[in-house]
Scaffold this active site. Structure first.
Site, PDB file in Angstrom:
ATOM      1  N   ARG A  15       7.868  26.571  -9.762  1.00 31.31           N
ATOM      2  CA  ARG A  15       6.840  25.529  -9.817  1.00 31.31           C
ATOM      3  C   ARG A  15       7.241  24.475 -10.847  1.00 31.31           C
ATOM      4  NH1 ARG A  15       0.364  26.391 -10.805  1.00 31.31           N
ATOM      5  NH2 ARG A  15       1.047  27.450 -12.710  1.00 31.31           N
ATOM      6  N   ASP A  55      -4.002  30.173 -19.443  1.00 33.94           N
ATOM      7  CA  ASP A  55      -2.951  29.161 -19.348  1.00 33.94           C
ATOM      8  C   ASP A  55      -3.604  27.786 -19.441  1.00 33.94           C
ATOM      9  OD1 ASP A  55      -4.056  28.658 -16.864  1.00 33.94           O
ATOM     10  OD2 ASP A  55      -2.309  29.297 -15.715  1.00 33.94           O
TER      11      ASP A  55
END
Length: 569
Positions: free
Chosen positions: A184, A470
């Site tokens: 990603r 996160d």
């Protein structure tokens, strides 16, 4: 021609500028620290490849970001996102994406984590079908983290990656059977300020994609399946024009490398509210390169607040009350499944953020039961796979999906969800239900400050209060606080209601910093970035205008421009 013999140098023929210590092509300037390992990925050819992508697409990237700003202005003026009448023909016509490659047909359980060397090995060995190596929400994008990540991924694709844990005197290496590797890159909006191209910071995602693709395609065939890959996850899209840009990048990369069109495959995270109305259009633009969509549900909640920042009638309740049983969240998941299966690709479920609680078996079992229920909901709804943040959750997730699906690799043909064809704009925009509390404000503040402190010191994935936090969950904390403060909402707590205000928030920040100091210890608190993180988080939560992303301001604190030729840490 595979990239093992890829010698593309681009049109530049001028003498390399080697003042940085790196061999760079014309127009490229590296301001990050020189390291011999980094130089193995920051080769002249790789940098020329990245520079050519930047030069070809920078005008389109700028336009796409302007379109995002225009859309925000419309929403702030009272407009609501919705399905675009101009692309009705795409939604209503019959078409399918390219066939799913056999190499990634089975994605029942995927694990995600930062591109950190030990994490890469453990994730590939975890028993998951896919590991998504993350340059985005789980990574603090310091120069060191980014370049070490590229080196480690190259070693992983080559099958040579090892890690010596000196503290445990243990060597980590890959098993014979490993997960398929997806990468990603960062979103379109994030710069890479350590690499300048024609005097401007490079686009972060083109650096992440370009370096990885350039160095790894030839080896990829051996590990991922002949003729298919590399594989990617694409974040933070708001419109199909952004998917079209990625499709053009893929085609340009395939042409440069001399490989067949459609070799690169990608899954798009539907993690912004505007993108849920663009799912068919996004798949259509990527139809030769798509392997599905994913419910990026934490960022989606963040995006709901950001989209409706000027709508006081759409206030979010406490973050833990905004689950997949909320009507707007369930509608989002159901429509994603229907859309993906209609177009012949995977519909991936959301993240299980729990982490094992090793010192409390009873609490650990409660957490695992929450994971089981969530994954059972996903697989019964029709999802083809799911995400987990920790290797310890993989057996539980595998068990749920295997019990429900047997040996079937996916549910693309078997679960069509035609009932979701009637989902409307109103279903996707329904106001979430729940209460707003003082404890919610405190938890947001405590989590946001601790996450940001870790991010500023190089860690982008942080275990806090038995959950893996996160950037996405930190963003929820930030924008929810901002929303509550802006509109002076009433917060329940201690049997009485109190209005959110700047004075109240100031006291909460002081008290939560004191609590953090007690929890982490004075030495760690003093040596960390907690006070600086508190200042940044407070400024973001109390700003008159909501910043688009927490990490855009914070990024300026981790950019380190080294003197040319310097190799100092």
């Amino acid at each position: 021609m595979g990239l093992g013999s890829f010698t593309y140098q681009g049109p530049a023929t001028n003498k390399a500028n080697t003042e940085s210590g790196f061999d760079v092509p014309e127009g490229v300037d590296i301001r990050g620290r020189y390291d011999a390992q980094f130089a193995k990925v920051l080769t002249r050819g790789a940098l020329q490849f990245v520079a050519d992508l930047q030069r070809e697409f920078r005008a389109r990237i700028k336009y796409a970001m302007e379109c995002r700003r225009d859309a925000k202005q419309r929403y702030n003026a009272g407009a609501l996102p919705g399905f675009d009448p101009a692309t009705r023909y795409v939604r209503e016509s019959e078409w399918t994406c390219a066939l799913v490659p056999p190499a990634v047909a089975d994605r029942r359980v995927e694990i995600t984590g930062p591109v950190e060397r030990k994490m890469i090995i453990n994730a590939l060995n975890s028993g998951a079908k896919v590991f998504m190596a993350d340059f985005e929400d789980a990574l603090s994008p310091s120069w060191e983290n980014l370049m070490r990540g590229q080196v480690s991924l190259k070693d992983a694709v080559d099958g040579t990656i090892t890690f010596h844990d000196e503290a445990r005197n243990r060597v980590y290496k890959l098993n014979d059977q490993i997960a398929k590797l997806f990468v990603r890159p960062r979103g379109w909006h994030l710069p890479e300020s350590h690499i300048l191209i024609d005097g401007e910071p490079a686009t972060g995602c083109l650096v992440d994609f370009g370096l990885y693709f350039f160095h790894n395609y030839a080896s990829f065939r051996k590990t991922q399946g002949e003729g298919f890959g590399p594989f990617f996850y694409l974040p933070k899209m708001e419109h199909s024009r952004e998917a079209k840009m990625w499709n053009c990048v893929f085609e340009r990369a395939e042409k440069m490398a001399g490989i067949e069109r459609g070799s690169i495959r990608a899954t798009v995270l539907i993690e912004t509210l505007p993108a849920v109305f663009q799912m068919d259009e996004i798949l259509y633009e990527l139809r030769d390169h798509s392997v599905g969509l994913n419910c990026g549900r934490w960022d989606y909640i963040f995006s709901y607040v950001k989209t409706f920042q000027a709508h006081p009638d759409r206030l979010l309740p406490d973050r833990f009350q905004v689950g997949m049983t909320q009507h707007f969240m369930r509608s989002y998941s159901d429509l994603l499944i229907r859309t993906c299966h209609r177009r012949g690709v995977h519909a991936m479920g959301g993240m299980a953020a729990q982490i094992p609680i090793r010192d409390d078996p009873a609490a650990n079992e409660v957490a695992l039961e929450l994971v089981r229920k969530d994954k059972l909901r996903e697989v019964r709804a029709g999802h083809d796979g799911t995400w987990a943040a920790h290797p310890g959750l993989i057996p539980t997730c595998v068990e749920v999906f295997k019990n429900q699906m047997g040996n079937a690799p996916h549910q693309i043909q078997s679960v069509k969800r035609e009932d979701a064809a009637n989902i409307t704009d109103e279903d996707l925009l329904q106001r979430p239900r729940g209460v707003r509390t003082m404890e919610g404000l405190r938890l947001n503040t405590r989590v946001g400050i601790q996450y940001l402190a870790a991010w500023l010191t190089g860690t982008g994935s942080v275990p806090l209060y038995n959950l893996m936090e996160d950037a996405a969950t930190a963003e929820i904390s930030r924008v929810q606080n901002w929303q509550w403060l802006k509109y002076g909402v009433e917060l329940d707590g201690d049997g009485v209601g109190v209005r959110a205000s700047l004075d109240l928030f100031g006291r909460v920040v002081e008290e939560e910093l004191a609590r953090i100091e007690r929890e982490v210890g004075k030495d760690k608190f003093r040596s960390g970035m907690y006070k600086e993180a508190g200042k940044i988080f407070t400024r973001q939560c109390t700003a008159p205008v909501l910043d688009d992303f927490l990490t855009l301001e914070a990024y300026n604190h981790i950019v380190v421009h080294h003197p040319r030729g310097s190799s100092r840490l």
